[in-house]
Design a protein around this motif. Sequence first.
Motif, mmCIF file in Angstrom:
data_model
loop_
_atom_site.group_PDB
_atom_site.id
_atom_site.type_symbol
_atom_site.label_atom_id
_atom_site.label_comp_id
_atom_site.label_asym_id
_atom_site.label_seq_id
_atom_site.Cartn_x
_atom_site.Cartn_y
_atom_site.Cartn_z
ATOM 1 N N PRO A 85 0.809 -1.228 0.000
ATOM 2 C CA PRO A 85 0.000 0.000 0.000
ATOM 3 C C PRO A 85 0.839 1.274 0.000
ATOM 4 N N ASN A 86 2.134 1.156 0.345
ATOM 5 C CA ASN A 86 2.989 2.345 0.420
ATOM 6 C C ASN A 86 3.483 2.755 -0.966
ATOM 7 N N GLN A 87 2.559 3.164 -1.824
ATOM 8 C CA GLN A 87 2.880 3.615 -3.169
ATOM 9 C C GLN A 87 2.788 5.137 -3.206
ATOM 10 N N VAL A 88 3.848 5.782 -3.685
ATOM 11 C CA VAL A 88 3.889 7.246 -3.715
ATOM 12 C C VAL A 88 4.132 7.721 -5.141
ATOM 13 N N ASP A 89 3.264 8.607 -5.632
ATOM 14 C CA ASP A 89 3.448 9.201 -6.957
ATOM 15 C C ASP A 89 4.361 10.421 -6.837
ATOM 16 N N CYS A 90 5.341 10.499 -7.725
ATOM 17 C CA CYS A 90 6.299 11.612 -7.712
ATOM 18 C C CYS A 90 6.251 12.354 -9.036
ATOM 19 N N LYS A 91 6.672 13.597 -8.999
ATOM 20 C CA LYS A 91 6.744 14.410 -10.203
ATOM 21 C C LYS A 91 8.165 14.905 -10.441
ATOM 22 N N SER A 92 9.118 14.104 -9.996
ATOM 23 C CA SER A 92 10.523 14.481 -10.124
ATOM 24 C C SER A 92 11.374 13.229 -10.108
ATOM 25 N N PHE A 93 12.589 13.333 -10.685
ATOM 26 C CA PHE A 93 13.544 12.229 -10.613
ATOM 27 C C PHE A 93 14.154 12.111 -9.217
ATOM 28 N N VAL A 94 14.071 13.186 -8.447
ATOM 29 C CA VAL A 94 14.620 13.183 -7.087
ATOM 30 C C VAL A 94 13.472 13.083 -6.094
ATOM 31 N N SER A 95 13.487 12.051 -5.273
ATOM 32 C CA SER A 95 12.454 11.858 -4.266
ATOM 33 C C SER A 95 13.062 12.103 -2.893
ATOM 34 N N GLU A 96 12.665 13.189 -2.272
ATOM 35 C CA GLU A 96 13.166 13.514 -0.942
ATOM 36 C C GLU A 96 12.172 13.040 0.110
ATOM 37 N N TYR A 97 12.690 12.597 1.220
ATOM 38 C CA TYR A 97 11.838 12.082 2.288
ATOM 39 C C TYR A 97 12.587 12.222 3.606
ATOM 40 N N TYR A 98 11.859 12.084 4.678
ATOM 41 C CA TYR A 98 12.462 12.114 6.002
ATOM 42 C C TYR A 98 12.524 10.698 6.548
ATOM 43 N N ALA A 99 13.658 10.359 7.092
ATOM 44 C CA ALA A 99 13.846 9.014 7.631
ATOM 45 C C ALA A 99 14.667 9.095 8.897
#
Length: 455
Positions: free
Chosen positions: A89-103
């Motif tokens: 279920p953890n599917q995320v749509d992105c609009k960039s080649f770079v995916s930033e996230y907090y971990a």
Amino acid sequence: MKKINLFKITVNMFGLLAVLAVLTLFSTVLAFGGTVIYALTGAVIQSDPVTVEGVKEGSPELDKNYISKKVTQMKPAATPLDTIMRQIPNQVDCKSFVSEYYAVDSRPFFDTVNTAYATSDDGQLVADLKVNNISMWSEDDTAMFYGVTGSDGLDLVCFIISKNVSNQTIKIQPLNGEAGSGATDGEMILPVAGIPKDTRIVRCGACKHELDAQTSPYAIIPVKAENFLQIFMAQVEESTFQKIHEKEVDWGFSDYEAQNIYDMRATMEFSFLFGVKSKFSDNTNAKERYTTGGAVRYITKSLEYGTGGADRTIDNATFVDWNQSIFQGNSGSDTRILFGGDGLMANLMKVDTVLKQIEAKSTEVVYGIRFNKIETNHGVLLFKRHPMLSLAGWSEKGIVLDLNYIEKHTFKPMATRKLSLKESGQRNVDAVVIEETTGLILRYPDTHAIITPAT
């Protein structure tokens, strides 16, 4: 009055004339004696009965040998991680080649080097490397060199700029190479230590440029991190004449397409596991590309077994310690999955705690994949043999993952796109491109682990 059918009479007359012509030709042929006579339109067997041997001599392709009509597609393994990532279920749509996230903290698939690479002068940005199976490589592939250390301390990964079939070489550019000096100062060079002969090379996913349309990639306070999304691509082509050509088995464009999708997913699996996060421009045409970082590049926890050397023993105490380290000290799930290579799985089967539950046929199906289920006081460990790990040289290693802290970030979902190569006058083929731009994100790295034998 009865009508006369002139058309029917005419057809019958032509038929009679044709029979007379054939009889005349046959009589003429008899004059040549009892030999096989070849003509532009066939072969004649005279004075002997028509036998299989005679037909084979006169027209080898007339009698077909028995060929099974069922084509068995031999595939080395499924792609369990890719299968899971398409269903979580953890599917995320992105609009960039770079995916930033907090971990928080925490085609064959392999080849070998034929001739060792040795550095020269101030190091090399690219090199032609002779391999043993040039046919499996394509331009824009990425490759992991098992046992050759890159700048990050892990296996070296290179971009395949081109290949030379006659010389059996691939031109490689390092993605995690060393810093150059002197004439190569400020550049990334191939390892100074070189690449030994017989080094295993694992083929990872192809890395494409955004304009490419065809192909021949622990802290309480969250820390900002990123991964790149890689353009994965495969292409299927079938010529018009091949399409209409009579075949001995039912094998067509859809079968080629299925094979290419499988091959693409398999190389994506390697990239999800071992890829290097990199943004770079290839040294030939300066096109900017992104490669996605694999899970092993983000996992910080390491578990060991054995006492070093050739010892690969896993006892009950070691297994208990593993589970304690995996489940305790973090806020992860009560259930984790373990993908293991052939060697690790064989050693695990010798552990009493594991063997008893295996014999009790304790299993669980996760996203259509059946895992062996081992219950401990710390949590539930679902483990499965992952054949592709052994292909990558990870036979005695394993990867523990917490699926609740893995996401699939997608710029462009997997889709097929028809190419108009016939209409554009390029090639007389039906062609389809299969492409997907995606990457794997690991959150909370302490909930995951890598299992390795002690050194």
